[in-house]
Design a protein around this motif. Sequence first.
Motif, PDB file in Angstrom:
ATOM      1  N   ASP A   1       9.451  43.874  48.553  1.00 56.33           N
ATOM      2  CA  ASP A   1       9.320  42.997  47.396  1.00 56.33           C
ATOM      3  C   ASP A   1      10.607  42.248  47.065  1.00 56.33           C
ATOM      4  OD1 ASP A   1       6.695  43.856  47.029  1.00 56.33           O
ATOM      5  OD2 ASP A   1       7.306  45.534  45.757  1.00 56.33           O
ATOM      6  N   VAL A   2      11.729  42.669  47.625  1.00 59.89           N
ATOM      7  CA  VAL A   2      13.017  42.099  47.254  1.00 59.89           C
ATOM      8  C   VAL A   2      13.157  40.701  47.850  1.00 59.89           C
ATOM      9  CG1 VAL A   2      15.520  42.331  47.442  1.00 59.89           C
ATOM     10  CG2 VAL A   2      14.102  44.353  47.053  1.00 59.89           C
ATOM     11  N   ARG A   3      13.496  39.737  47.002  1.00 57.32           N
ATOM     12  CA  ARG A   3      13.702  38.362  47.457  1.00 57.32           C
ATOM     13  C   ARG A   3      15.180  37.978  47.411  1.00 57.32           C
ATOM     14  NH1 ARG A   3      10.140  39.594  49.518  1.00 57.32           N
ATOM     15  NH2 ARG A   3       7.962  39.029  49.302  1.00 57.32           N
ATOM     16  N   ARG A   4      15.891  38.473  46.421  1.00 60.35           N
ATOM     17  CA  ARG A   4      17.328  38.206  46.326  1.00 60.35           C
ATOM     18  C   ARG A   4      18.022  39.494  45.900  1.00 60.35           C
ATOM     19  NH1 ARG A   4      17.228  32.854  42.589  1.00 60.35           N
ATOM     20  NH2 ARG A   4      16.579  34.454  41.122  1.00 60.35           N
ATOM     21  N   THR A   5      19.116  39.786  46.551  1.00 57.68           N
ATOM     22  CA  THR A   5      19.942  40.927  46.173  1.00 57.68           C
ATOM     23  C   THR A   5      21.288  40.377  45.723  1.00 57.68           C
ATOM     24  OG1 THR A   5      18.831  42.326  47.804  1.00 57.68           O
ATOM     25  CG2 THR A   5      20.912  43.121  46.900  1.00 57.68           C
TER      26      THR A   5
END
Length: 750
Positions: free
Chosen positions: A131-135
């Motif tokens: 689900d991660v798009r930006r870290t």
Amino acid sequence: MNKNHLLAAILITQLVTATFAQRPPLERPPSPQQTPPPRPQQAPKTDEDDVVRITTNLVQIDAIITDKNGKPVTDLKSDEVEILEDGKSQKITNFSYVVAEAPAVKTEVAKKTNADKNAPPIPPSRLKPEDVRRTIAVVVDDLSLSFESTYYVRSALKKFVDEQLAPGDLVAIIRTSGGMGALQQFTSDKRQLYAAIERVRWFASGRGGIGAFAPLTGAMPGVDDRGTDDPSIVHEDLDRFREDVLSVGTLGAIGYVVRGLRELPGRKSVLLVSDGFRLFDRNNLGRTQRVLQALRLLTDQANRASVTIYTMDARGLQTLGLTAADSTSGMRPDQVAQQLAERSSQFSESQDGLIVLAQQTGGLAIRNNNDLAGGIRKVLEDQRGYYLIGYRPDQSTFDLRTGRRVFHRLSLKVTRPGKFTVRMRNGFFGVTDEETRPSETPVQRMIGALVSPFGASGVHLQLTSLFTNDLKAGSVMRSLLHIDAKDLSFTEEADGWHKSTFDILAVTFGDNGVPIDQVSKTHTVRTRGETYKRVMRDGFVYGVMVPVKKPGAYQLRIALRDSESERIGSASQFVDVPDLKKNRLAVSSIVLNGLTPAEYARTNGTPGQPPNGNAVATPPNQTAPAASQSEGVDEGDAQASPAVRRFRQGMVMQYGYLIFNAQLNKTTNQPQLMAQIRLVRDGKVVFTGKDLPVTSANQADLKRLVAGGALQLGTELPPGEYILQIIVTDVLAKEKYRVSTQWSDFEIVK
């Protein structure tokens, strides 16, 4: 009763105790057609997706290319670019443009009406790796920030969390003075981010003063009125040495963050918010070598971890002339001019470090801008897409004798006609990625699992941390760690015994990122017969209790390692402990328990009668989880216990909690409270219960009111992860402190 239910019973008895009264009708979520369909799962990224690699067979880097107007160029072909290593052209073997899938950033917040300005936020969904798009790691360099800059940085960070945080963002707010606990703050939970922002304070022992510059005091640094040497020169040299050491400390802290980001999915960004640091000294070119070496090492680390570093000068646009704080008494005009020139030179030199760090890691340097929140937005908008470009390096690049010491410089040229700007990392040391990954000991592997924002799944763990407060014991955090025994290695012994040995590492972090309590133990479990079968079927619970000496944000992180297979599992949970001494409305953690409709009816009995004579009951219009069952009654589903919170469709989910510091009516000496529940999935409310009064009848401690209820889960509710949110309103309290909320996650299964 098995050990799982016994521990749950003890916990519930301590958290929820009251006398019996009539229970309300069950609340039910809407019918299936009113419930949003489950979000489709996205396929996890493979190793071939947006990965920066440095091996003997492939050097692959990422680059952002913009046109003369600053707009991204996305249609270049491999024959329209040239990559050079140490000035020598390389043959491109891999070339692609990766579109970042980050959602559009919110730039405006809907205006709140008077009725909802104090409304509680919708709880965030727990992010999975896919689900991660930006870290994004926001590194606040409190080693350099002035007192003045610290105020503006805190305001900008709050605006970032309120307005610019988007679904799919995994964020940490880290202080360079924060220590080893910093990486525990990577989260999508705004509560944790707010807690981290509250810890951003002026660091008096750092490099920053009260303002961006020290005011003029009427004395020339290093030279007196007669032009003779002054002892202050020695102090100036010591100050510059201290400045260098702290600058290296800042770069080292960023390197620590970069190493932690290495294993996270997707393309990662670090935003350094600082008052700057010097890379070069025009008066002494040799004194900054230690800073340059630290910068070069950081650049190499960022390249290998696919991390882009952005920098922001927290001082904004500064007036470099005379200010009201300056004193020019007794100074000649040439002395004033000299000191102002020195001020301007120091300001420029301190920005050099921020500019070079961003340039060499492919980021942007934002400076001379008073809109810090706008600067953060510019960083987010910059991450729309990038090129992945790879080539096969020469054998000499990784020469065993010289490669480790040589920093190979990279550059990229666009051969298409026109004016283009290229931002990329500027090089790497002649060491492969495999060589930079040292072999890890079992303890190091456990620590790695402990600090990761995603739980390791070698051993499946479920952590439930509950805050409560007792009149005698005070505030405590009680935690239940459910361990899936099927993931452990059991060896057979004589007389039918089965034995398993595992290591536990549990650390409780405070809101400043510093561990306040930790446990490291080796446990051996021996069981046989029916107990062994039940343990293998239901798992078992490991209990942890941490006394809470002061209010604040806490996070418990636990890692478990199976001794024989060396499989590792980890889990974490955030707990916000309110300051009950302020006499403001607060709600404890929520205890969840599941029963079948038949068990619920049998356990609760008839209105006005104790259920089976031995179960914990609640005030009128509320229902709490049962603490025990009668002889001969099925012990129930262990998965639906407070430790696991995994409920089947159609089950009755009971919940219990405590309400602290309710205001009392001056006439009746009774509180006037209303409670409402929300059912949330994927950040959207799928069910809202009625706003029901909370009764205080037959309760002795009006400062710790017991409350609860029950919710029947529809048989057609889609399986998946949900959140139960409790919203309590104190009608008698001041408007600002009238509402308090708490929530707990759970899962619905078929």
